[in-house]
Design a protein around this motif. Structure first.
Motif, PDB file in Angstrom:
ATOM      1  N   CYS A 249       0.828  -1.209   0.000  1.00 13.55           N
ATOM      2  CA  CYS A 249       0.000   0.000   0.000  1.00 13.55           C
ATOM      3  C   CYS A 249       0.860   1.255   0.000  1.00 13.55           C
ATOM      4  O   CYS A 249       0.583   2.226  -0.734  1.00 13.55           O
ATOM      5  CB  CYS A 249      -0.936   0.009   1.211  1.00 13.55           C
ATOM      6  SG  CYS A 249      -2.234  -1.233   1.160  1.00 13.55           S
ATOM      7  N   TYR A 250       1.924   1.256   0.799  1.00 12.15           N
ATOM      8  CA  TYR A 250       2.769   2.449   0.892  1.00 12.15           C
ATOM      9  C   TYR A 250       3.482   2.721  -0.434  1.00 12.15           C
ATOM     10  O   TYR A 250       3.579   3.866  -0.878  1.00 12.15           O
ATOM     11  CB  TYR A 250       3.793   2.277   2.013  1.00 12.15           C
ATOM     12  CG  TYR A 250       4.454   3.576   2.415  1.00 12.15           C
ATOM     13  CD1 TYR A 250       3.767   4.506   3.194  1.00 12.15           C
ATOM     14  CD2 TYR A 250       5.756   3.875   2.030  1.00 12.15           C
ATOM     15  CE1 TYR A 250       4.359   5.697   3.569  1.00 12.15           C
ATOM     16  CE2 TYR A 250       6.350   5.069   2.400  1.00 12.15           C
ATOM     17  CZ  TYR A 250       5.649   5.972   3.173  1.00 12.15           C
ATOM     18  OH  TYR A 250       6.233   7.168   3.531  1.00 12.15           O
ATOM     19  N   THR A 251       3.971   1.663  -1.069  1.00 15.42           N
ATOM     20  CA  THR A 251       4.629   1.820  -2.362  1.00 15.42           C
ATOM     21  C   THR A 251       3.684   2.443  -3.381  1.00 15.42           C
ATOM     22  O   THR A 251       4.083   3.285  -4.195  1.00 15.42           O
ATOM     23  CB  THR A 251       5.117   0.448  -2.874  1.00 15.42           C
ATOM     24  OG1 THR A 251       6.060  -0.091  -1.953  1.00 15.42           O
ATOM     25  CG2 THR A 251       5.764   0.571  -4.237  1.00 15.42           C
ATOM     26  N   MET A 252       2.420   2.058  -3.321  1.00 17.45           N
ATOM     27  CA  MET A 252       1.436   2.603  -4.251  1.00 17.45           C
ATOM     28  C   MET A 252       1.031   4.042  -3.910  1.00 17.45           C
ATOM     29  O   MET A 252       0.881   4.875  -4.800  1.00 17.45           O
ATOM     30  CB  MET A 252       0.177   1.727  -4.223  1.00 17.45           C
ATOM     31  CG  MET A 252       0.337   0.351  -4.817  1.00 17.45           C
ATOM     32  SD  MET A 252      -1.215  -0.569  -4.621  1.00 17.45           S
ATOM     33  CE  MET A 252      -0.905  -1.975  -5.682  1.00 17.45           C
ATOM     34  N   GLN A 253       0.866   4.328  -2.621  1.00 16.51           N
ATOM     35  CA  GLN A 253       0.245   5.593  -2.234  1.00 16.51           C
ATOM     36  C   GLN A 253       1.224   6.739  -1.981  1.00 16.51           C
ATOM     37  O   GLN A 253       0.857   7.907  -2.157  1.00 16.51           O
ATOM     38  CB  GLN A 253      -0.622   5.375  -0.991  1.00 16.51           C
ATOM     39  CG  GLN A 253      -1.832   4.494  -1.239  1.00 16.51           C
ATOM     40  CD  GLN A 253      -2.702   4.348   0.005  1.00 16.51           C
ATOM     41  OE1 GLN A 253      -2.229   3.914   1.054  1.00 16.51           O
ATOM     42  NE2 GLN A 253      -3.969   4.705  -0.098  1.00 16.51           N
ATOM     43  N   ARG A 254       2.446   6.439  -1.553  1.00 18.53           N
ATOM     44  CA  ARG A 254       3.362   7.523  -1.190  1.00 18.53           C
ATOM     45  C   ARG A 254       3.614   8.525  -2.313  1.00 18.53           C
ATOM     46  O   ARG A 254       3.625   9.753  -2.063  1.00 18.53           O
ATOM     47  CB  ARG A 254       4.702   6.928  -0.692  1.00 18.53           C
ATOM     48  CG  ARG A 254       5.802   7.972  -0.416  1.00 18.53           C
ATOM     49  CD  ARG A 254       5.375   8.995   0.625  1.00 18.53           C
ATOM     50  NE  ARG A 254       6.429   9.952   0.909  1.00 18.53           N
ATOM     51  CZ  ARG A 254       6.643  11.082   0.228  1.00 18.53           C
ATOM     52  NH1 ARG A 254       5.844  11.383  -0.806  1.00 18.53           N
ATOM     53  NH2 ARG A 254       7.617  11.904   0.549  1.00 18.53           N
ATOM     54  N   PRO A 255       3.768   8.096  -3.584  1.00 20.99           N
ATOM     55  CA  PRO A 255       3.961   9.110  -4.631  1.00 20.99           C
ATOM     56  C   PRO A 255       2.809  10.106  -4.723  1.00 20.99           C
ATOM     57  O   PRO A 255       3.011  11.262  -5.100  1.00 20.99           O
ATOM     58  CB  PRO A 255       4.076   8.275  -5.917  1.00 20.99           C
ATOM     59  CG  PRO A 255       4.577   6.946  -5.454  1.00 20.99           C
ATOM     60  CD  PRO A 255       3.901   6.720  -4.122  1.00 20.99           C
TER      61      PRO A 255
END
Length: 324
Positions: A249-255
């Motif tokens: 989830c973090y990889t997807m949402q951080r950008p």
């Protein structure tokens, strides 16, 4: 205030109760939201939110409101000295939803090693677009988004109570294992646990996941005849380890929360299935802030992307591979 509820019902005439249930949060001290909101007596779908002690307001003789402070829920803490200079983090990125039983001038420091910062007004609400969050993803992650469904914990705002957040407020740190065990929660049933698509149907493709409340991820296999070059989880998957779920989830949402993509002003009305938001800032004890919020539990659940949507995403991916 009844007019306020009527205005919200224009989007869903069958919706009648507040997103977490009428008067439910007021009486649920184990719920982490309990400390920050109070229902209006005459219209329990409307919540009072703010900071400081307010007198004689909408049938309430006195109430002391608390603006969320990151020291209560984050793993890291901005020092008092830096706070005095105007530094603050995001508090908790989310969309408004119970995710169980019911359907969904300061400088912000990210403190994640990127050096990202964002100037914001005191106590504002920051927003980011799920549509933009999806659009900027690389093709292999777009493929996962349209194939994935999030399973949320029962009574997630009790379950996550003791946990600590990442410095960016985009999800929970996994190393500490502070989540409550399921037998510590209020009574719950498997039938009322929510499983929602990462990419609910909104007219456009979006990425909308509550990274604090998610417990598991189901990923469908690639569609027939789709190319597997570089694709993640081509045969599908069921992710049950919290660290793996949260890292994905973090990889997807951080950008999508990069400073240039964050809207830093309060909105009167917004699409809760298309925007994520968080409060920012902190208040001194003698500062007062007061506003009303109304969100209603929807009469329908978010729909998964259509087969045509999934096929279109992967046809675009296949065309990219042809160009390599």
């Amino acid at each position: 205030m009844a007019v306020f509820v009527t205005d919200v019902q224009r989007f869903d005439p069958s919706a009648t109760s507040y997103g977490h249930g009428n008067n439910k949060v007021d009486n649920a001290k184990a719920n982490i939201i309990h400390s920050y909101i109070k229902s209006l007596p005459r219209t329990p779908q409307v919540q009072i939110i703010g900071h400081g002690t307010v007198h004689d307001h909408e049938g309430i003789s006195e109430i002391t409101l608390k603006h969320g402070h990151h020291s209560s829920s984050h793993t890291t803490r901005i020092s008092a000295e830096d706070e005095a200079k105007g530094a603050t983090p995001f508090f908790r990125w989310h969309m408004d939803a119970a995710l169980y039983a019911l359907d969904p001038p300061k400088t912000v420091r990210y403190d994640d090693g990127t050096g990202d910062e964002l100037c914001v007004p005191l106590g504002t609400t920051a927003f980011t677009s799920g549509r933009v969050m999806f659009d900027i993803l690389p093709k292999e992650l777009k493929s996962v988004v349209v194939r994935a469904r999030a399973k949320y914990a029962p009574h997630p705002f009790e379950w996550m109570g003791p946990t600590k957040a990442r410095s960016t407020a985009l999800g929970i740190e996994s190393e500490h294992g502070l989540e409550k065990s399921l037998d510590e929660l209020s009574p719950w049933t498997e039938e009322e646990i929510k499983v929602y698509p990462f990419n609910p149907v909104t007219g456009y493709l979006h990425l909308m996941v509550h990274a604090w409340a998610i417990q598991e991820v189901f990923i469908d296999p690639l569609p027939p005849n789709a190319k597997t070059n570089g694709m993640l989880y081509p045969d599908g998957a069921h992710l049950t380890k919290l660290k793996e779920v949260r890292e994905l989830c973090y990889t997807m949402q951080r950008p999508g929360i990069a400073p240039n993509l964050v809207l830093k002003k309060d909105l009167m009305l917004w699409n809760n299935r298309g925007l994520m938001h968080t409060v920012v800032g902190h208040f001194a004890k003698d500062q007062i802030r007061l506003f009303h919020q109304c969100n209603l539990a929807a009469s329908d659940a978010p729909l998964v992307p259509s087969e045509d949507d999934v096929r279109a995403v992967h046809e675009g991916i296949d065309e990219d591979w042809e160009l390599l």
